[in-house]
Write a protein that holds these residues in place. Structure first.
Motif, PDB file in Angstrom:
ATOM      1  N   PHE A  71      -0.706   7.923  11.104  1.00 38.40           N
ATOM      2  CA  PHE A  71       0.652   8.562  10.878  1.00 38.40           C
ATOM      3  C   PHE A  71       1.561   7.159  11.286  1.00 38.40           C
ATOM      4  O   PHE A  71       1.248   6.453  11.933  1.00 38.40           O
ATOM      5  CB  PHE A  71       1.075   9.615  12.070  1.00 38.40           C
ATOM      6  N   SER A 113       6.566   8.359  13.592  1.00 35.53           N
ATOM      7  CA  SER A 113       6.748   9.625  13.211  1.00 35.53           C
ATOM      8  C   SER A 113       6.611  10.657  14.499  1.00 35.53           C
ATOM      9  O   SER A 113       5.818  10.229  15.423  1.00 35.53           O
ATOM     10  CB  SER A 113       5.427  10.104  12.224  1.00 35.53           C
ATOM     11  N   SER A 152       2.944  10.910  15.408  1.00 35.09           N
ATOM     12  CA  SER A 152       2.241   9.770  16.079  1.00 35.09           C
ATOM     13  C   SER A 152       1.849   9.927  17.563  1.00 35.09           C
ATOM     14  O   SER A 152       2.774  10.841  18.039  1.00 35.09           O
ATOM     15  CB  SER A 152       3.131   8.598  15.786  1.00 35.09           C
ATOM     16  N   ARG A 174      14.444  10.705   8.512  1.00 35.65           N
ATOM     17  CA  ARG A 174      13.362  10.780   7.576  1.00 35.65           C
ATOM     18  C   ARG A 174      13.021   9.177   6.937  1.00 35.65           C
ATOM     19  O   ARG A 174      14.149   8.742   6.727  1.00 35.65           O
ATOM     20  CB  ARG A 174      13.526  11.725   6.570  1.00 35.65           C
ATOM     21  N   VAL A 210       7.691  10.282   5.488  1.00 34.35           N
ATOM     22  CA  VAL A 210       7.509  10.878   6.781  1.00 34.35           C
ATOM     23  C   VAL A 210       8.916  11.912   6.666  1.00 34.35           C
ATOM     24  O   VAL A 210      10.057  11.664   6.697  1.00 34.35           O
ATOM     25  CB  VAL A 210       7.700   9.908   7.684  1.00 34.35           C
ATOM     26  N   ALA A 245      11.276  11.558  11.885  1.00 36.64           N
ATOM     27  CA  ALA A 245      10.503  10.179  12.821  1.00 36.64           C
ATOM     28  C   ALA A 245      11.762   9.769  13.777  1.00 36.64           C
ATOM     29  O   ALA A 245      12.980   9.985  13.384  1.00 36.64           O
ATOM     30  CB  ALA A 245      10.189   9.357  11.895  1.00 36.64           C
TER      31      ALA A 245
END
Length: 846
Positions: A462, A499, A502, A531, A535, A538
């Motif tokens: 990610f 992200s 993540s 974005r 992704v 984020a």
């Protein structure tokens, strides 16, 4: 009485002058039967005018005009013969002539009568008649002679009146256009009433025309500023309760060349005041270059159109400006505009069908939301005798003082060796075997040098993990060792985005490392989400927080130590990739300053091979990338204008995209129409079938021909991916050309670029700034001043127009010598060749 001998019969016309001589003393006689019909003292003309003239045998005398009628016989009169002159009597009408003829016949009868009585009466009658005729005819004749003079006088007076009116009007216009255009400083005139500014070169020729404060009311009066608002060395003018303008002047000299710079600083005094200055960009006022990438990438900029918009980085197609900008515009007449970085700048080009480049200061709710107070528009206009000298003068010099030898060598190696980009769209397609296979294919080619292997963001599970995905790269340590032994270096793409999936997102939130949502509650801190490419959700690192950069460097250090990563590529997105309601620890007056802070912080700790965007020149040896381009002929055509623009605005070290384009375009789906995804379509190099998702073969070859002469050549699709051997042969020929001709020249230009900021890839006007043809050529460029390149940029095309600047040039295709300052019409370029010309000494003989 003496009768003229010509009087022979009664048909003689007695109107003939000098036909009768009156005896002396006859004028004192007054016949009894004579009664004056008109009194000289009160004679009324037929046109209504009266006269008080007294006539004496046809002559006018002031003394006689006051003599009473009773004394008239006593006056000594000159003989009537002497008073009669030629051309006195006017032409008579036919009726009057008939009457005169009858009178003449009667008089003649009396004269010819031999009796004394008849003689006396005839003489008296003739005398009376002549005097009456003279007295009646002479004033009319004189008045008639005066009429033309009166008309002439009236015409003269009318002409004089019109001349005076015209002179007054001209004086008024001249006052407003010339006198009010006060030369406050040298070579500039400013009409403070109309707010029109004109700049002149050293020969007094107008080179720029500007309209200041275009949104201020035209009828508003301008006043000198109060003493408390004046600034030393600056002229201050104020439009009451609306705006205040400061003007200053500075002159510098380098060698024999003078450079004049005028600074304009507007301060808004009311929230509704919109500060806007515009400059003409029509051909008579020169061509403008600079700013950055725009939609269509016009060169010069007046050939395009940009609506008034915030001058911040964005994605072309969704926003007005691209990912690489600088607040700098230069004109072919030797005029340059530099805007202060703290100005909340909006820019338009040819907006609303007006041929103007306009600058505006405006606060808004996104780009310049953090500005305090009222807007300020601050910029400088500099002039010189030509734009080449002016650009050199304004370029950032010695910015890279203290550069290390290994950093300079890194620049040379990056230009000498290709960048091998592995960037499939699908994350699953990027794995350890892909990297190994790709590097083996490069070595199999046999004619190219190894270089940097660049992996896109999918090397992580990610975005924001900052660790290799062990499921796809289980033995990456060993793989990287193999890559190093093959002569390659490995570079990873990193981002300031994390992200929400993540493993580091929660940690970043806890440590307050992310940009927060803007709100009025200081205690309540919520991460602002955005974005980025693929992704969907984020957070973004807050680089103004003191703990963010150390935290990021710690993660990168683990990568370098654990996997022996050689360098990083920094993909920072654009200003519009930031959260909409962003709030940083320390406010930034421009969201693009985020990039400059992040680049400068990481540059001192790790090798950064390149950046995706910039608003200030990054420190060496970092290269600036061209924007992402689709695999199309239209994309190929915008490469040269984009590179020329980036070079002009201060980015000499440029990294073009992959040969053939970054992706194959595919219409976006309904859910992706307004998404923030950088591109749509199949990723180059996915290789799901032998030639699936490959660029058009002709397009790939023409793209490779162009890339051969650019600072860095980057591959994603290898020539060996095509089954056609022609592609492979072309790649080998062009690689040899680059190694033998282009690379030595690029290496020699590095020093000049580091010291003077001079671009490696230059527009033709940098070779000859006075050649007007060079100002508008957008599909040619020069490498330094030694090679001119004219590639084919359209499908199914094998000839083109080529312009050569002054000098002697050797044809790269035919080997013949060609004289410059002329066009080569319908120049033939076969599909396997590229047109280029090498500069020869000026004394070369044909």
């Amino acid at each position: 009485l003496i009768v003229d001998e010509n009087i022979e019969s009664t048909g003689v016309n007695l109107n003939r002058r000098n036909s009768i001589s009156l005896p002396a003393g006859l004028n004192t006689m007054e016949p009894l039967e004579y009664t004056p019909q008109l009194t000289p003292e009160s004679t009324r003309r037929h046109d209504g005018y009266e006269t008080s003239d007294t006539f004496s045998d046809g002559a006018v005398s002031d003394a006689e005009s006051s003599t009473p009628d009773s004394e008239a016989p006593k006056m000594n009169l000159a003989p009537a013969r002497s008073a009669r002159k030629k051309s006195i009597l006017p032409k008579r009408s036919s009726s009057l002539a008939d009457e005169d003829d009858q009178d003449s016949r009667s008089d003649l009868t009396d004269i010819t009568d031999p009796s004394p009585g008849n003689s006396i009466s005839s003489v008296n009658s003739i005398s009376s008649l002549l005097k009456e005729k003279i007295m009646m005819s002479l004033p009319k004749a004189l008045k008639r002679r005066k009429k033309p003079k009166e008309y002439k006088l009236r015409a003269f007076v009318a002409f004089l009146f019109l001349a005076i009116v015209g002179l007054v009007g001209f004086a008024h216009v001249f006052y407003h256009q010339q006198v009010l255009q006060r030369a406050y400083f040298e070579k500039i005139r400013f009409n403070k009433e109309d707010r029109v500014v004109k700049l002149y070169n050293k020969d007094g020729v107008e080179i720029a025309l500007g309209y200041l404060g275009v949104h201020l009311p035209q009828n508003d009066r301008v006043f000198p500023c109060l003493h408390s608002n004046n600034r030393k060395g600056k002229l201050c003018l104020e439009w009451m309760h609306k705006a205040r303008l400061y003007l200053s002047y500075k002159e510098e000299k380098e060698g024999d060349t003078q450079f004049r710079c005028y600074t304009f600083t507007w301060q808004s005094l009311h929230p509704d005041t919109l500060l806007t200055d515009c400059y003409e960009n029509r051909e008579q006022h020169g061509h403008w270059y600079g700013g950055g990438r725009t939609l269509g990438m016009a060169w010069p900029v007046e050939l395009g159109s940009v609506e008034m918009s915030a001058f911040v980085t964005g994605h072309i197609g969704r926003h007005r400006w691209g990912s690489v900008l600088r607040r700098y515009f230069i004109n072919s007449r030797g005029v340059a505009i530099s805007i202060d970085p703290e100005t909340p700048l909006y820019v338009s080009i040819n907006a609303k069908d007006e041929d103007k480049l306009c600058l505006q200061a405006r606060h808004d709710k996104f780009a310049y939301v953090t500005h305090d107070g009222l807007p300020r528009l601050n910029y400088s206009v500099c002039t010189s005798r030509n734009m080449k000298m002016l650009h050199s003068f304004l370029s950032e010099k010695a910015l890279w003082d203290g550069i290390k030898e290994d950093e300079e060598n890194f620049i040379v190696s990056l230009m000498s060796e290709p960048v091998w980009q592995i960037a499939p769209k699908a994350k699953e397609d990027l794995n350890e075997s892909t990297v190994v296979s790709y590097t083996e294919s490069v070595n199999t080619l046999g004619f190219v040098r190894q270089g940097h292997v660049l992996l896109n963001e999918h090397w992580q599970q990610f975005v924001g993990d900052l660790t290799l995905d062990e499921s796809r790269f289980p033995t990456m340590n060993e793989t990287i060792d193999i890559i190093h032994r093959r002569g390659f270096r490995i570079a990873l793409t990193i981002q300031p985005f994390i992200s929400t999936e993540s493993k580091h997102f929660a940690e970043a939130v806890e440590k307050e490392l992310l940009i927060n949502e803007r709100n009025e509650e200081e205690i309540r801190k919520v991460p602002a989400l955005t974005r980025y490419k693929s992704v969907k959700s984020a957070g973004m690192l807050d680089v103004t927080h003191n703990e963010t950069i150390p935290w990021l460097c710690e993660k990168l250090k683990a990568l370098v130590d654990g996997y022996k990563i050689d360098s990083f590529y920094l993909d920072m997105g654009t200003a519009y990739d930031m959260p909409q309601f962003y709030q940083l620890k320390n406010n930034l007056t421009n969201p693009d300053h985020y990039k400059s802070i992040l680049i400068s912080q990481l540059h001192h700790k790790y090798q950064v091979i390149g950046v995706s965007g910039a608003v200030h020149r990054p420190p060496a040896p970092t290269f600036v990338s061209l924007p992402t381009l689709s695999s199309s002929w239209e994309s190929l055509q915008v490469i040269i204008p984009t590179i020329l623009t980036y070079g002009i605005i201060g980015y000499p070290f440029l990294m073009p995209g992959p040969v053939g384009g970054d992706y194959i375009p595919d219409p976006p789906g309904p859910d992706e129409a307004n998404s923030n995804v950088t591109f749509h379509g199949f990723g180059i190099g996915d290789q799901k079938s032998p030639e699936a998702h490959l660029p058009n073969k002709e397009l790939y070859i023409r793209w490779l021909q162009l890339a051969t002469f650019l600072p860095v050549i980057r591959y994603s699709v290898l020539p060996s991916h095509y089954s056609d051997s022609q592609v492979l042969e072309q790649a080998e020929i062009l690689t040899t050309l680059r190694r033998q001709t282009v690379n030595p020249l690029l290496k020699a230009l590095v020093k000049e670029a580091l010291n003077n900021g001079t671009p490696l890839i230059r527009p033709l006007w940098m070779l000859d700034p006075f050649d007007t043809y060079c100002h508008t050529v957008k599909d040619e460029f020069s490498v330094g001043e030694q090679i001119i390149v004219a590639p084919i940029l359209k499908a199914n095309t094998h000839e083109r127009e080529v312009y050569l600047p002054a000098g002697v040039w050797k044809d790269g295709i035919e080997g013949s010598l060609r004289k410059g300052s002329r066009w080569l019409h319908s120049y033939k370029v076969p599909g396997d060749r590229i047109a280029y010309f090498v500069k020869m000494p000026d004394n070369t003989r044909f």
